[in-house]
Motif scaffolding. Structure first.
Motif, PDB file in Angstrom:
ATOM      1  N   ASN A 169       0.398  -1.099   0.122  1.00 17.60           N
ATOM      2  CA  ASN A 169       0.171  -0.448  -0.280  1.00 17.60           C
ATOM      3  C   ASN A 169       1.171   1.659  -0.138  1.00 17.60           C
ATOM      4  OD1 ASN A 169      -2.744  -1.024   0.318  1.00 17.60           O
ATOM      5  ND2 ASN A 169      -2.485  -1.421   2.126  1.00 17.60           N
ATOM      6  N   GLU A 170       2.206   1.186   0.110  1.00 15.77           N
ATOM      7  CA  GLU A 170       3.267   2.412   0.025  1.00 15.77           C
ATOM      8  C   GLU A 170       2.449   3.146  -1.403  1.00 15.77           C
ATOM      9  OE1 GLU A 170       7.128   0.556  -0.308  1.00 15.77           O
ATOM     10  OE2 GLU A 170       6.719  -0.267   0.056  1.00 15.77           O
ATOM     11  N   VAL A 171       2.246   2.341  -1.909  1.00 20.18           N
ATOM     12  CA  VAL A 171       2.404   3.353  -3.517  1.00 20.18           C
ATOM     13  C   VAL A 171       1.074   3.376  -3.855  1.00 20.18           C
ATOM     14  CG1 VAL A 171       3.895   1.662  -4.877  1.00 20.18           C
ATOM     15  CG2 VAL A 171       1.426   1.446  -4.529  1.00 20.18           C
ATOM     16  N   LEU A 172      -0.139   3.884  -3.002  1.00 16.18           N
ATOM     17  CA  LEU A 172      -1.227   4.178  -3.442  1.00 16.18           C
ATOM     18  C   LEU A 172      -1.288   5.773  -3.330  1.00 16.18           C
ATOM     19  CD1 LEU A 172      -3.854   1.912  -1.582  1.00 16.18           C
ATOM     20  CD2 LEU A 172      -3.381   2.019  -3.490  1.00 16.18           C
ATOM     21  N   PRO A 173      -0.801   6.625  -2.234  1.00 10.03           N
ATOM     22  CA  PRO A 173      -0.486   7.759  -2.497  1.00 10.03           C
ATOM     23  C   PRO A 173      -0.200   8.017  -3.663  1.00 10.03           C
ATOM     24  CG  PRO A 173       0.150   7.434  -0.441  1.00 10.03           C
ATOM     25  CD  PRO A 173      -0.157   6.358  -1.434  1.00 10.03           C
TER      26      PRO A 173
ATOM     27  N   PRO B 203       2.678  -4.541   8.256  1.00  8.19           N
ATOM     28  CA  PRO B 203       2.419  -2.966   9.005  1.00  8.19           C
ATOM     29  C   PRO B 203       1.907  -2.326   7.756  1.00  8.19           C
ATOM     30  CG  PRO B 203       4.826  -3.642   8.653  1.00  8.19           C
ATOM     31  CD  PRO B 203       2.934  -4.389   7.900  1.00  8.19           C
ATOM     32  N   LEU B 204       1.847  -1.811   6.402  1.00  5.30           N
ATOM     33  CA  LEU B 204       0.568  -1.210   5.789  1.00  5.30           C
ATOM     34  C   LEU B 204       0.006  -1.681   5.547  1.00  5.30           C
ATOM     35  CD1 LEU B 204       4.032   0.724   3.807  1.00  5.30           C
ATOM     36  CD2 LEU B 204       2.282   1.578   6.033  1.00  5.30           C
ATOM     37  N   GLY B 205       0.037  -2.884   4.855  1.00  4.99           N
ATOM     38  CA  GLY B 205      -1.046  -3.897   3.930  1.00  4.99           C
ATOM     39  C   GLY B 205      -0.879  -3.812   2.859  1.00  4.99           C
ATOM     40  N   GLY B 206      -0.938  -4.618   1.689  1.00  6.53           N
ATOM     41  CA  GLY B 206      -0.881  -3.388   0.217  1.00  6.53           C
ATOM     42  C   GLY B 206      -2.824  -4.987  -0.632  1.00  6.53           C
ATOM     43  N   PHE B 207      -2.309  -4.579  -2.057  1.00  8.93           N
ATOM     44  CA  PHE B 207      -3.289  -5.230  -2.707  1.00  8.93           C
ATOM     45  C   PHE B 207      -2.887  -6.496  -3.341  1.00  8.93           C
ATOM     46  CE2 PHE B 207      -1.665  -1.580  -4.224  1.00  8.93           C
ATOM     47  CZ  PHE B 207      -1.802  -1.531  -5.322  1.00  8.93           C
ATOM     48  N   GLY B 208      -4.181  -7.042  -4.072  1.00  8.68           N
ATOM     49  CA  GLY B 208      -4.007  -8.508  -4.499  1.00  8.68           C
ATOM     50  C   GLY B 208      -4.084  -7.962  -6.451  1.00  8.68           C
ATOM     51  N   ILE B 209      -3.610  -7.863  -7.215  1.00  8.30           N
ATOM     52  CA  ILE B 209      -4.093  -7.530  -8.502  1.00  8.30           C
ATOM     53  C   ILE B 209      -2.791  -8.179  -9.717  1.00  8.30           C
ATOM     54  CG2 ILE B 209      -2.714  -5.616  -8.964  1.00  8.30           C
ATOM     55  CD1 ILE B 209      -6.082  -6.079 -10.126  1.00  8.30           C
ATOM     56  N   SER B 210      -3.587  -9.596 -10.454  1.00  6.69           N
ATOM     57  CA  SER B 210      -2.734  -9.408 -11.154  1.00  6.69           C
ATOM     58  C   SER B 210      -2.475  -8.507 -12.331  1.00  6.69           C
ATOM     59  CB  SER B 210      -3.723 -10.667 -12.768  1.00  6.69           C
ATOM     60  OG  SER B 210      -4.816  -9.962 -13.496  1.00  6.69           O
ATOM     61  N   ARG B 211      -1.069  -9.092 -13.492  1.00 11.77           N
ATOM     62  CA  ARG B 211       0.040  -8.122 -13.623  1.00 11.77           C
ATOM     63  C   ARG B 211      -1.534  -8.045 -15.330  1.00 11.77           C
ATOM     64  NH1 ARG B 211       5.064  -7.816 -13.688  1.00 11.77           N
ATOM     65  NH2 ARG B 211       4.732  -6.404 -15.522  1.00 11.77           N
TER      66      ARG B 211
END
Length: 373
Positions: free
Chosen positions: A49-53, A88-96
């Motif tokens: 999730n660090e890339v979301l912003p 710590p930040l969590g994330g998300f799953g998405i296929s390429r």
């Protein structure tokens, strides 16, 4: 040649992100990508999730793609002993398959030119690049970004040091249907490698593993290897037995190198896996690819805005920022890669993590960054 132009070799995650960023700030972009979209790629398909912003700033609404939200990690040793931790930040799953096509369409709508072709050669003379594509067509550009992935014929053309060394690693990936928690990423060790498992969009399970080629080649095919090696881990055995393959067959990539690479080579600004491949056990390769695209794009904006006065200053600035953001993460990844190659040491580390669970969040922290704006 248009002065404020950038040619990007490679239209994967890093290359397309850079194209979207540069086109958003008014720089002409040409992307040269040999494949068409959509396309499956060997990838863990988990993004921190660090890339979301930053994605939001690029006007990318990832929620439109229905990613899974991942907040937990399960880690297990070869014998199935496991621990759980909160990311710590969590994330998300998405296929390429879904994500890259989404970025591709966004790049086109931003005005980027996409050429589906092979790059035969790249030369730098008199402060400009000459890019030769198929049938001797020539492109000229002031700046070139290298985003051509883990290994490429271009690496050989540039005589990059890592390409000369044989790598012991092979990666295998496929999508499955079955029961697996939406909010979990699993990292499961087996003899000679490790397997990452998490959900992506549309309730699909992505299973992607890294295997030592010496042990892999003892078996006739991927299916035999999975049955005889991966399923020795009881957790992996249960997952494979309760899941159904969606792909016609798993996809593979060999000669995956975790050797150190240069972020600038022959004046080409390298991003993503082209600049440095982090061990998949760290689970942060996709976020790093996106972040590297941001760094290089912001520096190119300064270069074309005369805040960076020379190509040398641009390259030095990029090297400094690359090392500041990624050098320690990549070093940790190489350490883990070396550990996995040594059976006794690997078992010792895995058991240590089981005995002292606080070590796992520490490793995660060393391989992840803070939210990037």
């Amino acid at each position: 040649m248009i002065h404020k132009q950038v040619a990007i070799i490679g239209g994967g995650l890093a290359g397309l992100t850079a194209a979207i960023h540069l086109s958003k700030i008014g720089i002409k972009v040409i992307v040269i990508e040999k494949n068409t979209f959509p396309k499956h790629k060997v990838c863990g398909e988990y993004i921190s999730n660090e890339v979301l912003p930053y994605l939001s700033w690029l006007d990318l609404n990832i929620q439109d793609l229905n990613p899974t939200k991942i907040s937990k990690l399960q880690f297990s040793t070869e014998n199935g002993k496991s621990i759980n931790a909160k990311l710590p930040l969590g994330g998300f799953g998405i296929s390429r398959y879904i994500l890259d096509e989404y970025l591709y369409k966004k790049a086109i709508s931003n005005g980027c030119e996409i050429l589906h072709d092979n790059v035969e050669n790249v030369e730098f003379n008199d402060d400009e690049f000459t890019i030769t594509i198929a049938e001797n067509n020539i492109l000229k550009s002031k700046l070139v970004i290298g985003a051509f992935g883990k290994r490429s014929n271009i690496d050989q053309k540039l005589n990059r040091s890592f390409i000369k060394k044989k790598s012991p690693w092979l990666a295998v990936k496929a999508h499955y249907s079955g029961n697996f928690a939406n909010d979990l990423v699993g990292l499961h060790n087996f003899k000679g490698g490790y397997c990452g498992i998490s959900k992506v969009e549309n309730d699909k399970i992505n299973i992607c593993y890294l295997a030592d080629y010496e042990s892999f080649k003892l078996y006739k095919n991927v299916d035999d290897y999975q049955k005889n090696v991966l399923t020795k881990n009881p957790i992996l055995k249960q997952i494979f037995e309760s899941s159904t393959l969606i792909f016609d067959k798993p996809i593979t990539i060999s000669q995956i190198s975790f050797e150190q690479k240069k972020a600038v080579e022959n004046h080409i600004l390298m991003i993503g896996d082209t600049a440095g491949l982090i061990h998949p056990l760290c689970g942060n390769g996709m976020a790093m690819a996106i972040h590297s695209a941001k760094i290089v794009s912001e520096l190119i904006e300064k270069f074309y805005g005369d805040n960076i006065q020379s190509r040398t200053s641009l390259e030095n600035s990029y090297n400094i920022q690359w090392n500041f953001n990624f050098k320690n993460r990549l070093r940790t990844g190489r350490f883990l890669s070396n550990v996995l190659q040594k059976t006794k040491l690997s078992k010792f580390l895995m058991q240590l993590i089981i005995i002292f669970p606080f070590l796992l969040p520490m490793i995660i922290k060393k391989t992840h960054g803070n939210p990037i704006q």
